[in-house]
Design an enzyme around this catalytic site. Structure first.
Site, PDB file in Angstrom:
ATOM      1  N   ASN A  10      30.026   9.805  -4.743  1.00  0.00           N
ATOM      2  CA  ASN A  10      30.128  10.642  -5.944  1.00  0.00           C
ATOM      3  C   ASN A  10      30.524  12.029  -5.461  1.00  0.00           C
ATOM      4  OD1 ASN A  10      29.817  12.125  -8.276  1.00  0.00           O
ATOM      5  ND2 ASN A  10      27.577  12.067  -8.250  1.00  0.00           N
ATOM      6  N   TRP A  11      31.784  12.342  -5.669  1.00  0.00           N
ATOM      7  CA  TRP A  11      32.295  13.629  -5.137  1.00  0.00           C
ATOM      8  C   TRP A  11      31.821  14.822  -5.963  1.00  0.00           C
ATOM      9  CZ3 TRP A  11      38.206  12.849  -3.659  1.00  0.00           C
ATOM     10  CH2 TRP A  11      38.281  11.937  -2.597  1.00  0.00           C
ATOM     11  N   LYS A  12      31.319  14.583  -7.152  1.00  0.00           N
ATOM     12  CA  LYS A  12      30.897  15.663  -8.065  1.00  0.00           C
ATOM     13  C   LYS A  12      32.065  16.632  -8.301  1.00  0.00           C
ATOM     14  CE  LYS A  12      26.305  15.049  -6.219  1.00  0.00           C
ATOM     15  NZ  LYS A  12      24.940  15.451  -6.271  1.00  0.00           N
ATOM     16  N   HIS A  95      24.548  10.384 -14.947  1.00  0.00           N
ATOM     17  CA  HIS A  95      24.064  11.020 -13.709  1.00  0.00           C
ATOM     18  C   HIS A  95      23.041  12.091 -14.072  1.00  0.00           C
ATOM     19  CE1 HIS A  95      24.008  13.366 -10.007  1.00  0.00           C
ATOM     20  NE2 HIS A  95      24.425  12.267  -9.407  1.00  0.00           N
ATOM     21  N   GLU A  97      22.628  15.005 -13.067  1.00  0.00           N
ATOM     22  CA  GLU A  97      23.185  16.344 -13.283  1.00  0.00           C
ATOM     23  C   GLU A  97      23.753  16.476 -14.690  1.00  0.00           C
ATOM     24  OE1 GLU A  97      25.634  16.362  -9.770  1.00  0.00           O
ATOM     25  OE2 GLU A  97      23.804  16.414  -8.569  1.00  0.00           O
ATOM     26  N   GLU A 167      18.236   6.854  -8.944  1.00  0.00           N
ATOM     27  CA  GLU A 167      18.354   8.130  -8.238  1.00  0.00           C
ATOM     28  C   GLU A 167      17.197   9.051  -8.619  1.00  0.00           C
ATOM     29  OE1 GLU A 167      22.589   8.896  -6.909  1.00  0.00           O
ATOM     30  OE2 GLU A 167      22.504   9.621  -8.960  1.00  0.00           O
ATOM     31  N   GLY A 173      20.636  15.722  -3.512  1.00  0.00           N
ATOM     32  CA  GLY A 173      21.145  16.978  -2.953  1.00  0.00           C
ATOM     33  C   GLY A 173      20.083  17.841  -2.311  1.00  0.00           C
ATOM     34  N   SER A 213      20.265  11.645  -1.326  1.00  0.00           N
ATOM     35  CA  SER A 213      20.319  12.023   0.091  1.00  0.00           C
ATOM     36  C   SER A 213      20.425  10.822   1.032  1.00  0.00           C
ATOM     37  CB  SER A 213      19.126  12.907   0.465  1.00  0.00           C
ATOM     38  OG  SER A 213      19.115  14.078  -0.340  1.00  0.00           O
ATOM     39  N   GLY A 234      26.192  11.273  -2.642  1.00  0.00           N
ATOM     40  CA  GLY A 234      26.801  12.554  -2.987  1.00  0.00           C
ATOM     41  C   GLY A 234      27.321  13.262  -1.750  1.00  0.00           C
ATOM     42  N   GLY A 235      26.492  14.151  -1.191  1.00  0.00           N
ATOM     43  CA  GLY A 235      26.899  15.002  -0.067  1.00  0.00           C
ATOM     44  C   GLY A 235      27.591  14.255   1.065  1.00  0.00           C
TER      45      GLY A 235
HETATM   46  C1  PEP Z   1      24.367  11.812  -6.219  1.00  0.00           C
HETATM   47  O1  PEP Z   1      24.992  12.782  -6.595  1.00  0.00           O
HETATM   48  O2  PEP Z   1      24.404  10.784  -6.897  1.00  0.00           O
HETATM   49  C2  PEP Z   1      23.610  11.888  -4.979  1.00  0.00           C
HETATM   50  C3  PEP Z   1      22.848  10.884  -4.646  1.00  0.00           C
HETATM   51  O3  PEP Z   1      23.750  13.035  -4.224  1.00  0.00           O
HETATM   52  P1  PEP Z   1      23.209  13.274  -2.721  1.00  0.00           P
HETATM   53  O4  PEP Z   1      23.574  12.048  -1.919  1.00  0.00           O
HETATM   54  O5  PEP Z   1      23.899  14.497  -2.261  1.00  0.00           O
HETATM   55  O6  PEP Z   1      21.733  13.435  -2.811  1.00  0.00           O
END
Ligand code: PEP
Length: 251
Positions: A10-12, A95, A97, A167, A173, A213, A234-235
């Site tokens: 997930n590049w956001k 999501h 966010e 999640e 994040g 994460s 994500g990251g």
């Molecule tokens: C996400 O955005 O779905 C996510 C899991 O982010 P991260 O891996 O950065 O925690």
């Protein structure tokens, strides 16, 4: 029947088209022998570039949201037809966010999900509790509601293409990962909720990812759990070496 793992990035709101091009070109050779499904969910402006560059590879392209309406006066939204026209295969819905910053609710998640399914997109539906909810022992109540309302009115046939991402909001994040036991416990619980809504046979077929994460260091342990069928990343999806190590967790 074993569930095929699915690792999705997930590049956001990251990656210009030039940056996307460089990342995908670096990623392709690194993940070409993956045994999991590999997906990158990218900003709308990167979709056509990503679809073009991923053609003929094992990387599939997804979007990060989709409108519930088919078309019309919804300034700033992107329709399922628009996504499908570009060759988008997957779409993230609900999501945390979006729930946190953009007023997403279980009702809008459900409406977006129905529209996505109606247009042949494969949805990745996100659920997860906040730290406050976990500390107040409300995790199961919150997750049950998100799953029941989010999936309300979905046919058993359509459920076959729905992916759930568990999640925990406190792990996104933040560098804090749920322990593999915490993730397994909640994902198993989600499978139970789906079994009650549909049936056990179908629930055993639904792929449920962990997200929060996930990275090259913790992926093996998480993926060793029986109910965890992949990750939403994500990251660690923004760097080819990191994402490819997550994808190649079984190598
Ligand atoms: C996400 O955005 O779905 C996510 C899991 O982010 P991260 O891996 O950065 O925690």
């Amino acid at each position: 029947m074993a569930r095929k793992p699915i690792i999705a990035g997930n590049w956001k709101m990251n990656m210009t088209r030039a940056e996307a091009t460089a990342l995908i070109e670096a990623l392709k050779p690194l993940v070409k022998d993956a045994t999991s499904d590999v997906v990158i969910c990218v900003p709308y402006t990167d979709i056509d570039v990503a679809v073009k560059l991923c053609a003929g590879s094992n990387i599939k392209v997804g979007a990060e949201n989709v409108a519930w309406a088919e078309k019309g006066a919804f300034t700033g939204e992107i329709s399922a037809d628009m996504l499908a026209e570009l060759g988008t295969e997957y779409v993230i819905i609900g999501h945390s966010e979006r729930r946190q910053y953009f007023g997403e609710t279980d009702a809008t998640v459900n409406a977006r999900l129905k529209t996505a399914l109606g247009k042949g997109l494969k949805p990745i539906v996100c659920v997860g509790e906040t730290l406050d909810q976990r500390e107040k022992n409300r995790t199961k109540t919150v997750i049950r509601k998100q799953v029941q309302l989010g999936l309300e009115g979905i046919s058993a046939e359509d459920m076959a293409s729905v992916i759930i991402a568990y999640e925990p909001v406190w792990a996104i994040g933040t560098g804090k990962t749920a322990t593999s036991e915490q993730a397994e416990e909640t994902i198993k619980f989600i499978r139970g909720v789906i079994a009650k809504m549909f049936d056990r046979k179908l629930a055993n077929k639904v792929r449920i990812q962990y997200g929060g994460s996930m990275n090259p260091k913790n992926v093996k342990e998480l993926m060793a759990m029986p109910d965890i069928d992949g990750g939403l990343i994500g990251g660690a999806s923004l760097k080819a070496p990191d994402f490819s190590q997550v994808v190649n967790f079984d190598k």
